[in-house]
Design an enzyme around this catalytic site. Structure first.
Site, PDB file in Angstrom:
ATOM      1  CG  HIS A   1      99.218 -28.333  28.435  1.00  0.00           C
ATOM      2  ND1 HIS A   1      98.723 -27.190  29.045  1.00  0.00           N
ATOM      3  CD2 HIS A   1      99.131 -29.296  29.388  1.00  0.00           C
ATOM      4  CE1 HIS A   1      98.378 -27.459  30.290  1.00  0.00           C
ATOM      5  NE2 HIS A   1      98.612 -28.730  30.533  1.00  0.00           N
TER       6      HIS A   1
ATOM      7  CE1 TYR B   1     101.898 -26.772  30.500  1.00  0.00           C
ATOM      8  CE2 TYR B   1     102.864 -25.259  32.084  1.00  0.00           C
ATOM      9  CZ  TYR B   1     101.810 -26.055  31.677  1.00  0.00           C
ATOM     10  OH  TYR B   1     100.676 -26.132  32.441  1.00  0.00           O
TER      11      TYR B   1
ATOM     12  CG  HIS C   1      93.791 -30.696  36.117  1.00  0.00           C
ATOM     13  ND1 HIS C   1      94.401 -29.935  37.073  1.00  0.00           N
ATOM     14  CD2 HIS C   1      94.652 -30.738  35.072  1.00  0.00           C
ATOM     15  CE1 HIS C   1      95.572 -29.525  36.622  1.00  0.00           C
ATOM     16  NE2 HIS C   1      95.756 -29.997  35.422  1.00  0.00           N
TER      17      HIS C   1
ATOM     18  CG  HIS D   1      96.432 -32.728  32.653  1.00  0.00           C
ATOM     19  ND1 HIS D   1      97.501 -32.915  33.510  1.00  0.00           N
ATOM     20  CD2 HIS D   1      96.626 -31.483  32.118  1.00  0.00           C
ATOM     21  CE1 HIS D   1      98.276 -31.851  33.499  1.00  0.00           C
ATOM     22  NE2 HIS D   1      97.776 -30.960  32.670  1.00  0.00           N
TER      23      HIS D   1
ATOM     24  CG  HIS E   1     100.993 -25.878  37.580  1.00  0.00           C
ATOM     25  ND1 HIS E   1     101.057 -24.912  36.624  1.00  0.00           N
ATOM     26  CD2 HIS E   1     101.225 -27.048  36.935  1.00  0.00           C
ATOM     27  CE1 HIS E   1     101.318 -25.472  35.456  1.00  0.00           C
ATOM     28  NE2 HIS E   1     101.444 -26.760  35.622  1.00  0.00           N
TER      29      HIS E   1
ATOM     30  CD  GLU F   1     101.814 -29.529  32.787  1.00  0.00           C
ATOM     31  OE1 GLU F   1     100.679 -29.856  32.396  1.00  0.00           O
ATOM     32  OE2 GLU F   1     102.004 -28.863  33.824  1.00  0.00           O
TER      33      GLU F   1
END
Lengths: 305, 305, 305, 305
Positions: free
Chosen positions: B212, B253, B198, B151, B244, B263
């Site tokens: 990112h 990261y 996502h 993503h 997260h 990431e």
């Protein structure tokens, strides 16, 4: 549009209370309702009212499985597509399943029953949807505690036709297939509608039988934890933790008290609409199914419910 | 129909050869082609010709990102929907990107450029599609060796409009949103088209910036392995391995040689068409983003390219 | 012969009941007894009566730590060796600690108190010693549920002398040391008597202070689980999951309600009598302690109890 | 004082070059020398010159295994204790093994040969001992890449006497034992000198035979990785990944090209001088050895070299 996931499986069990104990305490589902000889269960990471229905019966097996569809009008559309394909359908009345609306029931070319449904009560998860923790309170989890129902594998005589039905009528795609060595006959078919390796699969065998229902666990350590819990509870394990060649997933197979096979399944690759179907030849099926053992085991082919 | 995945990201890098070394040796992508100051790369578990394009440039950042669509005619349909929404579009000629056909380029309300494309050369994976092993030869993998691009997270001023664009024009859904405490303004938006947590996300900030680009790794041990490899190669790690709250994923990261944030991301929950949008309030955003630290870090908000 | 392990740590806590709640519900130790303002606790995988003693006090810190010795006569022998080294010793009477016999108490050159003891009640584990399961019933485990107390890290002014004391009087060896860049002064010392990376360690700082007490968890997923549990319980995490350069272990640091630092520690290399001491230079200490961050954090040096 | 670890195993192999290929490329040991029909190998996390010696021979099996002792004078002392016990000993001259000094060779009551040695060339690890990284460059690791040799399991007729020898002459302790159901005869014995679950073990069977040599891997994911690598290289796997009841370790068993059984073993509990011996009764041995399967498999009892 159309099918959004394998939403539920109704299993026939021979001792309802013992099965409820197994599915709640050892698998770790939550009981969400009871009605007419049936007990409704959901996993902690599922939002809908139930994903497993246990039905008191004289023999083990799968009564039917169900796909949740995105819109109410998908019921009509998919019903038409199924009938056009030549499959018999009928309607299940509103409220026949606890917490659900109307469903379209159809009989697959393999003799299994599928229901399509849209309306189902939304119970939510213990985490809620406002600034949620990623997991429920650890103390509220029991047993294997899978995230959700993942897939079913069924047996039937005509794998090719049922595959065609899923592709043409329900808009599935095929991630993997097993072919006889001469390439003439399809004897295994893995089908997906989501981005997982498969949502439903068929292998050649007697019609209308269940091979297994699989629950999703997060990772290889959770597969180990599942196996440890199964031994502690003296649940028969058929296949100890290993990897699948087909799907790349990590797995352990075991049996519920009625002899219905369950799987705790982790990972597996992602699929997309452009995923190229992987082909296995029958001579390599051992490695395809049990990547480390590289051979089938007799019970895995014979124990069906 | 429509978007099937985040297919590629074109990153601007300031020292092309050093960046190629980083993305091939440390991230572990494979170089698949070069053309006109650009280097094309793919991950081992991706089938298409490329998912990352590195473009020699004077400043870091993201040139554009691209969604692969299911059918050629989706280009026309989505182009119309985008224009109807009020977004400017144009066509990118066949062959402008190595190994690709025509694309529709459009500018998001946040100033980012998106390309929709269907035709792209299919290179396949090292495992092939006939009786494949689940993984490539270990010796052929390098560095972090992610499975695939996962993503992008972008910044922009008008998070609400860009969210509406993704939902209305591209048929995405929203898995999570961050709201100001008074509930008046959306300052974060996480959007999915696949079943992942996502595929693209926006947080309030300067327009047209990249926060990112994320690569998918299999599990929490692979996040650790990624961090270990980054330290050994003296790559700056911004956020050491953690979870997260938003997405439930596991993460580390770090920065590429030009300062573009990368990431390595594992897990994250599954979404479906009926996934209820999770709401975070701005006062809890620390826990939402870094579940263990429960506070933001300054660079995470400020370092944008 | 001699010391067999770090057997117990007596911590000073300022709110006894809140601390008992923390150490039983969040760390997951079992309360095994109470006496004279003290609460005794053990981990599930420990056999002896206690490994942690909580003492109601006006300030946080460590009252003393204790080594279990193999034979009763080791008390006399080690007492003599300690006195020969120049360390003051005295005897703690039988029964001063609940469930224990006599102990030899001595004061380290760094001002910390150590007790050597042999006799302690053997409570066993929930698994028993006849055809045992590898783990207790999952339902009986709470919180982080470490296997056992692992090590303590202490601060003191004269790291070299305390190191010499452990080697000469207690037959420890040094696995790692941190030296000033000019090689003149030892500012960190990691000492082992078992095959672990360290059983006790010292870093240069104020005398008689506790840096942290560490509990052993099985693996990197259990470090993640620990961090998840800490956040859910709003326990302050100082250092989110990462790897140590020193010891190679996986770690998360956090604070008990009185401000005593705890660690959940996994893995770490094995040591043997012929393990060559690893040397760190002060300029690399950041990477040595936090392998991914590669820099110290201020609180890690300053928060001592 | 005394034995510090299982230092080496000399295996008889029937095709030396094929075996070297297996132990270097698939197991992932490093070749450190050759001499007189023997090839010397070490694991990356071992400091000494070798831990495995492959000897060209007409039949598979174990020539002998060796314990490294802490001090040169331990050779004399242990030699005396062994002779006092009634075991025949002789001296192996300086330099008989590449990179080693003198050794004491003795014959166990089970017919196996053991060597005690102190002097051995110290090659160190790729990480070095100055500000080391925790691991070697990933590119330099091959195959399973275990940390070190872990233990051997041997068969013999008189398990009780060999146990007594290890305890009385070599100062080992017993972590677990398997007894016939009537409690009359010891048919399995697990012995430790370090803090691991066992350094050497015996099960009742033909004298002088090797059951398996085990290599230590870090965790359950590395057991999976080992199994994946074995399948890719078509190495026969006898027991796919599972947990042991005895030792609590995680395991996979497989065979080298000559039929010598190998194990990749992770975790296992820690032992100390006061560890209470765990007792298994023969009727539960299936669960003790294969915790998930809960039954022995025929080859596991019969395939000995």
């Amino acid at each position: 549009m159309g099918v959004i996931r394998l939403g539920r499986v109704e299993l026939r069990v021979m001792d309802l209370e013992r099965s409820v104990d197994y599915y709640t305490r050892i698998i770790g589902l939550e009981e969400t309702g009871r009605s007419e000889g049936r007990v409704y269960l959901k996993a902690w990471d599922e939002y809908d009212h139930h994903s497993i229905i246990l039905q008191q019966a004289d023999s083990a097996g799968m009564d039917h499985f169900g796909f949740k569809v995105e819109r109410l009008e998908d019921l009509d559309e998919l019903e038409k597509k199924a009938e056009y394909f030549g499959v018999f359908t009928n309607r299940i009345s509103y409220g026949t399943r606890l917490g659900e609306g109307q469903a379209v029931r159809l009989e697959l070319p393999t003799g299994h029953f599928v229901e399509l449904y849209h309306e189902i009560e939304h119970l939510g998860t213990p985490m809620g949807t406002l600034n949620p923790h990623p997991f429920p309170e650890p103390e509220t989890l029991r047993g294997i505690a899978p995230h959700r129902l993942d897939h079913v594998l069924l047996t039937g005589d005509d794998v090719e036709t049922v595959t065609r039905f899923f592709i043409e009528a329900l808009d599935f795609r095929q991630s993997e297939k097993i072919m006889t060595v001469d390439g003439e006959m399809m004897i295994g078919s893995f089908l997906f509608k989501t981005n997982t390796a498969h949502d439903v699969a068929f292998i050649k065998g007697p019609d209308a039988k269940l091979h297994h229902a699989a629950f999703f666990v997060d990772n290889w350590y959770d597969v180990l934890k599942a196996a440890d819990i199964l031994t502690r509870n003296e649940v028969p394990i058929e296949v100890t933790p290993t990897r699948h060649g087909i799907s790349r997933g990590e797995t352990v197979y075991f049996f519920d008290p009625s002899g219905n096979r369950n799987e705790a399944f982790a990972n597996g690759y992602m699929t997309y609409a452009d995923f190229p179907t992987i082909t296995w030849t029958e001579d390599k099926i051992g490695q395809g199914i049990f990547y480390h053992r590289r051979a089938l085991i007799e019970s895995f082919q014979k124990a069906l419910t």
